[in-house]
Design a protein around this motif. Structure first.
Motif, short mmCIF file in Angstrom:
data_model
loop_
_atom_site.label_atom_id
_atom_site.label_comp_id
_atom_site.label_asym_id
_atom_site.label_seq_id
_atom_site.Cartn_x
_atom_site.Cartn_y
_atom_site.Cartn_z
N GLY A 71 -4.97 -29.15 50.66
CA GLY A 71 -6.34 -29.10 51.15
C GLY A 71 -6.67 -27.70 51.65
O GLY A 71 -6.17 -26.70 51.14
N HIS A 161 -0.48 -32.37 42.43
CA HIS A 161 -1.85 -32.81 42.10
C HIS A 161 -1.90 -33.29 40.65
O HIS A 161 -2.66 -32.77 39.83
CB HIS A 161 -2.78 -31.61 42.30
N ASP A 183 -11.18 -40.65 54.42
CA ASP A 183 -12.08 -40.18 53.35
C ASP A 183 -12.28 -38.68 53.52
O ASP A 183 -12.90 -38.23 54.49
CB ASP A 183 -13.40 -40.93 53.45
N HIS A 184 -11.77 -37.88 52.56
CA HIS A 184 -11.94 -36.44 52.64
C HIS A 184 -13.39 -36.02 52.41
O HIS A 184 -13.76 -34.89 52.75
CB HIS A 184 -11.05 -35.75 51.61
N LEU A 185 -14.20 -36.87 51.79
CA LEU A 185 -15.59 -36.51 51.51
C LEU A 185 -16.44 -36.57 52.77
O LEU A 185 -17.37 -35.78 52.94
CB LEU A 185 -16.17 -37.42 50.43
N ASP A 204 -12.03 -39.33 47.26
CA ASP A 204 -11.01 -38.39 47.73
C ASP A 204 -10.38 -39.02 48.96
O ASP A 204 -10.79 -38.77 50.09
CB ASP A 204 -11.64 -37.03 48.04
N VAL A 236 -2.75 -39.21 47.98
CA VAL A 236 -4.17 -38.93 47.80
C VAL A 236 -4.61 -39.49 46.46
O VAL A 236 -3.93 -39.29 45.44
CB VAL A 236 -4.45 -37.42 47.86
N TRP A 238 -7.79 -39.22 43.93
CA TRP A 238 -8.95 -38.37 43.70
C TRP A 238 -9.47 -38.59 42.29
O TRP A 238 -8.68 -38.65 41.33
CB TRP A 238 -8.57 -36.90 43.88
N THR A 239 -10.78 -38.73 42.16
CA THR A 239 -11.41 -38.82 40.84
C THR A 239 -12.54 -37.80 40.75
O THR A 239 -13.13 -37.38 41.76
CB THR A 239 -11.96 -40.23 40.55
N ASP A 240 -12.84 -37.40 39.52
CA ASP A 240 -13.85 -36.39 39.24
C ASP A 240 -14.68 -36.87 38.07
O ASP A 240 -14.53 -36.40 36.94
CB ASP A 240 -13.14 -35.07 38.92
N CYS A 247 -6.20 -38.82 39.81
CA CYS A 247 -5.10 -38.10 40.45
C CYS A 247 -4.47 -39.01 41.50
O CYS A 247 -5.17 -39.54 42.36
CB CYS A 247 -5.60 -36.82 41.10
N ARG A 255 -4.97 -32.35 55.31
CA ARG A 255 -5.72 -31.09 55.35
C ARG A 255 -5.63 -30.47 56.75
O ARG A 255 -5.64 -31.17 57.76
CB ARG A 255 -7.20 -31.33 55.03
#
Length: 284
Positions: A71, A161, A183-185, A204, A236, A238-240, A247, A255
Motif C-alpha cells: 500500500g 500482488h 475497505d481500502h476504498l 479493495d 487482500v 482486489w478487482t479492477d 487479485c 497500509r
C-alpha cells in the motif's frame, strides 16, 4: 536447460518442471515479475500484454512484488531520524531489475534483489531479498527471504500482488475470509460478505486470514487456494473491472505500517526473516 529464454509472446524466461511439465514465465528485468504460471495445462495468471509492452506504465498482471511496503504512506513520506524520504505506493521492488537463477534441486527458480544507490535514495537501508518459486504437484510454493546485512534495524512489510485469470467477475467467488474486514476504498471497517458481492463493481478488501482462502471460478470449474503462514497471513482481494481477473494477495502488514507500526516487521543487523505462502490449484 531448466531455464530458456523465449521471444514469444514477449521476451521472457521460461522454466518447465521436468516431471509435471508445469511452467513459469518470468521477466526479471521488470521487477522480478512472474508473468505466467501454467499448472496442469491451465494458465492461472492474467496479464494485460498491451499495457505490459509499455514500460512507462505500471503492470496490470502477473505477480508484482511489494517491498518494502504494502500500500502507501501518508503523503508517500517515510519519516526517519535523519529526515523524511519519499517512498511511493508498494515500494520499488516491482520496478527494479532482479537476478534470476534455477534452483539447484530443479523444482523452480530464485529471484534476487539487493540495495543499490537508487534504493538508498528512497529507503536508506541495506537489504538482501530473495524469492523462491517452487513448482509442486498442482501448486506453487513461495518463500521470500529478507536479510539485513547492514548496521541499523531494517523496518519493512512484504506482499505479493498476483492477478488470477477468471472467466468473468460475475463467475468469481471468494471463500474463507472472516466476517469483518477493512475497505481500502473508504478506509473503514466493513462486512466481508457485502464486499465480495461487489467484485464486478470493484473492491479493495483487507482481511486477517484464519486458514486457507479460495478464489473460485464458477464458470471455469476450478479454484485457486491461498494457503498463508504467519506473519505472511493478511489477505487482500482486489478487482479492477472490467478486467477478467481477481487479485488474491498475501501481505504481512496493512497500509501505512512503516509509519503506524501495525504489524511492521523489523530485522536486527545480521538477522533474516523467512516468509512462506502457497497457492494450490483445485479442479472441480
Amino acid at each position: 536447460m531448466p531455464l530458456n529464454q523465449r521471444s514469444v509472446p514477449y521476451l521472457h524466461w521460461e522454466f518447465r518442471h521436468p516431471a509435471s511439465g508445469d511452467q513459469l514465465r518470468l521477466v526479471p528485468e521488470r521487477g522480478g515479475l512472474l508473468t505466467g504460471w501454467c499448472c496442469r495445462g491451465r494458465e492461472l495468471l492474467y496479464l494485460d500484454q498491451d499495457r505490459f509492452a509499455d514500460p512507462s506504465k505500471s503492470v496490470r498482471g502477473g505477480m508484482p512484488v511489494l517491498f518494502p511496503l504494502c500500500g502507501n504512506l501518508p503523503g508517500d513520506r517515510l519519516p526517519l531520524p535523519e529526515g523524511d524520504v519519499i517512498l511511493k505506493q508498494h515500494g520499488f521492488a516491482r520496478d527494479l531489475p532482479w537476478g534470476l537463477e534455477a534452483l539447484a534441486d530443479g523444482s523452480g527458480v530464485v529471484l534476487s534483489l539487493r540495495d543499490t544507490d537508487a534504493t538508498w535514495a528512497q529507503y536508506p537501508f541495506a537489504f538482501r531479498l530473495s524469492l523462491e518459486l517452487r513448482l509442486e504437484p498442482g501448486a506453487l510454493g513461495i518463500t521470500a527471504l529478507v536479510e539485513n546485512p547492514g548496521e541499523r534495524p531494517l523496518p519493512f512489510a512484504f506482499g505479493l500482488h498476483p492477478y488470477f485469470a477468471i472467466a468473468s467477475l460475475a463467475a468469481a467467488a471468494v471463500e474463507g475470509l472472516p466476517p469483518r474486514g477493512f475497505d481500502h476504498l473508504t478506509m473503514a471497517p466493513t462486512e466481508t460478505a457485502a464486499q465480495l458481492q461487489r467484485l464486478e463493481q470493484g473492491v479493495d478488501l483487507l482481511a486477517q486470514t484464519a486458514g486457507a482462502v479460495r478464489l473460485r471460478d464458477l464458470e471455469g470449474g476450478f479454484a485457486v487456494e491461498l494457503q498463508p503462514t504467519a506473519p505472511f497471513d493478511l489477505a487482500v482481494v482486489w478487482t479492477d473491472p472490467p478486467r477478467p481477473m481477481v487479485c488474491l494477495e498475501p501481505w504481512t502488514a496493512p497500509r501505512g505500517a512503516l509509519v503506524s507500526g501495525e504489524r511492521r516487521l523489523e530485522l536486527a543487523p545480521g538477522s533474516e526473516c523467512r516468509l512462506v505462502t502457497r497457492y494450490q490449484l483445485i479442479e472441480g
